[in-house]
Design an enzyme around this catalytic site. Structure first.
Site, PDB file in Angstrom:
ATOM      1  N   ALA A 124       0.839  -1.198   0.000  1.00 35.45           N
ATOM      2  CA  ALA A 124       0.000   0.000   0.000  1.00 35.45           C
ATOM      3  C   ALA A 124       0.877   1.253   0.000  1.00 35.45           C
ATOM      4  O   ALA A 124       2.025   1.228   0.456  1.00 35.45           O
ATOM      5  CB  ALA A 124      -0.903  -0.004   1.233  1.00 35.45           C
ATOM      6  N   PRO A 125       0.361   2.374  -0.525  1.00 34.28           N
ATOM      7  CA  PRO A 125       1.187   3.592  -0.668  1.00 34.28           C
ATOM      8  C   PRO A 125       1.679   4.168   0.653  1.00 34.28           C
ATOM      9  O   PRO A 125       2.662   4.903   0.675  1.00 34.28           O
ATOM     10  CB  PRO A 125       0.260   4.570  -1.398  1.00 34.28           C
ATOM     11  N   ARG A 126       1.033   3.822   1.755  1.00 35.67           N
ATOM     12  CA  ARG A 126       1.497   4.356   3.038  1.00 35.67           C
ATOM     13  C   ARG A 126       2.786   3.686   3.515  1.00 35.67           C
ATOM     14  O   ARG A 126       3.444   4.171   4.428  1.00 35.67           O
ATOM     15  CB  ARG A 126       0.397   4.204   4.095  1.00 35.67           C
ATOM     16  N   TYR A 127       3.130   2.526   2.888  1.00 38.22           N
ATOM     17  CA  TYR A 127       4.325   1.810   3.305  1.00 38.22           C
ATOM     18  C   TYR A 127       5.529   2.071   2.401  1.00 38.22           C
ATOM     19  O   TYR A 127       6.660   1.789   2.784  1.00 38.22           O
ATOM     20  CB  TYR A 127       4.057   0.303   3.327  1.00 38.22           C
ATOM     21  N   THR A 128       5.310   2.542   1.208  1.00 40.03           N
ATOM     22  CA  THR A 128       6.396   2.690   0.235  1.00 40.03           C
ATOM     23  C   THR A 128       6.831   4.150   0.122  1.00 40.03           C
ATOM     24  O   THR A 128       6.077   5.070   0.463  1.00 40.03           O
ATOM     25  CB  THR A 128       5.955   2.178  -1.149  1.00 40.03           C
TER      26      THR A 128
END
Length: 715
Positions: A140-144
């Site tokens: 998910a974009p919150r992790y990358t």
């Protein structure tokens, strides 16, 4: 008075206008022809998809790519620390209203981690999945985290110097570029695929260094052979491209066509292991493994013990364990022919140029890009020229102060009102308002001869640069030299060796259908009820009793191999031909294959005899109920067209009671006896040499056993 049916038929033919319909609640409704509805509603949608969504433009980007990258540029993510992907996605929504998940999916493909591009535009950290895997999900974009790759600087070089047009975003709150001023033909460097309405685009990626060389050569000589500089596409996943120069030349000329890619592998003979470490760009690991597994399950490939995905952080890896005495090269040839280890890439170089979709060859793409890049450079030089001219004008005004610094100070000091300072300087030194304003804004500490001399020394270099720019703008060859210098710089900075190897098409081994079939020894059992059991000798040795249908029994047994052709003779004087590999392998516990269904026999038609065709040597012997016996060469059943069914393979006037085959080496000068038994309980022993061999298959044979009319031969 017209009838209702006449009026309706005339309206259908368009002879009468469609009447208006009046609804009391909704008011007046005017019917509209479907063609007009399509033109007013569907066509704008189709054009929007083509022009604003699906097809790439000459800068190598689709609108969604461009909006994302430009947002990252505005966020100062070039040559900076990474930021969370969610942050970029949120900011991009100012330009792209299609939703955060769509934006993030667009970002994933542009990243270094996904490995979809030869030269990624985004430097990434975290799990972004892999282009070669359909099941390896991205985080998910919150992790990358992401930032612009250094290579992306080549897309934005000079964008702040009026090189491209800008337009309002969807809500007119900010401006965005129509195109990015890429310093190289990005449209050919990174693969791009899009499906629009009624058209599509599929552009292969090419090696950056080769593209730069080819573009330079095309600039110098538009008629040059581009294959010399960029022989074929290059893909991030490597693999091997089966190279056919003439077909590739046709793709370069027309912008459409196709070529084949195949995987690369290593054989470890000691471990009986094949390691596949590069696969075609259009294939996935999961798809390949599923296809190989299905081939093994279906019995089409028998040489494989196990296939598994061993991809890890070090890269792609598919491992295949093969059986002993297997030729690994032949096994790979079989796999290449039957699964995604070899796949075809279809080219469709459909690109938007000036808002028009065009399918172009490589030379045309270079021409369009060169035209675009020339326009960018011309605008950049004009922007630079205007800026330098303005600076020169100010410095020339400053130079006037050198004539009398004290006078300038005196004018400023003796002016009573601030608003009169600029007019008084204009009058005192014969300079315009802008120059006077510039002089008036100089700090007190800078009103000295050293500072003014140092600043005025720039005038000469500025004039020289303006003359150089003017020369470039008035001479296209000099503008092209600038372009060539940029291409050489890009090649030197970012060029690298090809990843996809080229292999000559003539070196590819053509696999015949026969080569794809595993050959093994087997045993055939024909039963009275019309079942055919095919058992490999290996499974037969370890088997117990053979299972048959209740009340059935085996009437004939044959040993053969899987690649042989089987001849099946029926009681209707017909012959059916089967390749043994076309028959399903049975287990000892199976009844076998029901021949009536397999061969589509007629009602009550039965198979009486089977034999292996081999080389069609020897003779067939047929015995009939009327006591006649015929001899026919097996050669007469061989056909050029490989027909599956022959009729009148023997006489059909009398019932057939027995069939046998005599091998060529069995029939010599010595006696070769058969026995005919009648339903009168009489037997006759005769030598087959006494029976004349006839030329035709359907001959009635020779009378061997005389009987009264009420009796017949039974076996």
């Amino acid at each position: 008075m017209k009838s209702k049916s006449e009026s309706e038929s005339k309206r259908k033919r368009g002879q009468e206008p469609i009447p208006e319909i009046h609804l009391e609640e909704e008011g007046e409704v005017r019917p509209e022809r479907i063609t007009q509805t399509l033109q007013d509603n569907y066509m704008p949608y189709a054009m929007s998809v083509i022009v604003s969504r699906a097809l790439p433009e000459i800068d190598g980007l689709k609108p969604s790519h461009r909006k994302l990258l430009y947002t990252m540029y505005l966020m100062k993510l070039l040559h900076s620390k990474r930021t969370k992907s969610a942050n970029v996605v949120g900011q991009t929504m100012k330009l792209n209203p299609h939703g955060d998940q769509t934006i993030y999916e667009t970002m994933v493909r542009l990243t270094r981690g996904n490995e979809a591009l030869l030269h990624p535009y985004i430097d990434s950290k975290g799990n972004f999945g892999k282009q070669y895997s359909s099941e390896m999900a991205y985080a998910a974009p919150r992790y990358t985290e992401v930032r612009l790759d250094d290579f992306a600087a080549e897309l934005f070089d000079g964008i702040d110097m009026n090189m491209v047009d800008f337009v309002d975003n969807y809500d007119s709150t900010m401006r965005e570029p129509v195109l990015l001023p890429a310093t190289f033909p990005a449209i050919l460097v990174n693969a791009n695929q899009g499906i629009a309405v009624g058209m599509a685009s599929n552009i292969a990626s090419f090696n950056l260094a080769e593209v730069c060389d080819a573009c330079i050569a095309h600039l110098k000589n538009p008629g040059c052979d581009l294959l010399k500089y960029m022989p074929a596409p290059d893909f991030p996943g490597g693999g091997e491209l089966i190279y056919e120069p003439e077909k590739m030349r046709a793709i370069y000329e027309t912008g459409s066509g196709g070529f084949s890619l195949q995987a690369r592998y290593r054989v470890h003979k000691k471990e009986q292991l094949i390691e596949i470490y590069e696969i075609p760009y259009t294939s996935s690991i999961e798809g390949i493994i599923n296809e190989i597994s299905n081939l093994v399950k279906d019995g089409k490939i028998r040489e494989i013990n196990d296939v598994r995905d061993e991809t890890d952080l070090s890269g792609l890896r598919i491992s295949i364990d093969y059986k002993r005495q297997t030729d690994p090269e032949l096994l790979m040839d079989k796999l290449f022919d039957q699964c995604g280890l070899r796949s075809r890439f279809s080219c469709n170089f459909n690109i938007l140029v000036h808002g028009q979709p065009r399918v172009m060859g490589i030379a045309e793409i270079f021409d369009a890009w060169i035209e675009f890049r020339r326009s960018c450079l011309e605008r950049r030089f004009r922007f630079e020229s205007e800026r330098l001219a303005h600076k020169l004008k100010l410095l020339q005004g400053l130079a006037m102060i050198l004539l009398d610094i004290d006078a300038a100070i005196s004018i400023i000091r003796e002016t009573e009102k601030e608003a009169d300072v600029v007019p008084n300087l204009m009058a005192g030194f014969k300079i315009d308002e802008e120059q006077a304003e510039y002089v008036a804004e100089i700090k007190l500490r800078h009103i000295n001869r050293e500072y003014i001399l140092r600043r005025c020394a720039e005038i000469e270099s500025i004039e020289a640069r303006l003359a150089e720019i003017d020369e470039i703008l008035n001479d296209q060859s000099k503008l092209d030299d600038v372009m060539i210098a940029e291409l050489k710089r890009v090649k030197k900075s970012y060029g690298r060796e090809r990843r996809t190897l080229l292999i000559d098409a003539s070196s590819i081994q053509t696999i015949e259908k026969e080569d794809m079939i595993e050959d093994f020894n087997l045993k055939l059992f024909l039963t009275r009820e019309g079942y055919l059991k095919k058992l490999a000798l290996t499974s037969l040795r370890s088997a117990g009793d053979l299972k048959l249908k209740e009340g059935d029994e085996i009437v004939q047994t044959l040993e053969s191999s899987n690649k042989q052709e089987l001849l099946l003779f029926s009681d209707r004087a017909k012959l059916y031909k089967l390749r043994l590999y076309e028959i399903n392998d049975d287990k000892p516990s199976d009844w076998g294959t029901y021949l009536s269904n397999l061969l589509e026999l007629e009602r009550d038609e039965k198979i009486l005899y089977m034999t292996i065709a081999g080389d069609y040597e020897g003779e067939m012997v047929f015995a009939y109920a009327n006591g006649r016996v015929s001899r026919v060469d097996v050669k007469s059943y061989e056909t050029v067209q490989n027909r599956r069914k022959l009729v009148k393979v023997c006489s059909d006037r009398f019932p057939i009671v027995g069939i046998d085959r005599i091998e060529a080496d069995e029939l010599g000068d010595e006696e070769f006896n058969y026995v005919l038994i009648s339903n009168q309980n009489r037997a006759l022993v005769f030598d087959i040499h006494l029976v004349d061999k006839k030329a035709t298959r359907s001959n009635h044979g020779s009378l061997v056993m005389r009987m009264q009319s009420k009796y017949s031969v039974c076996s």
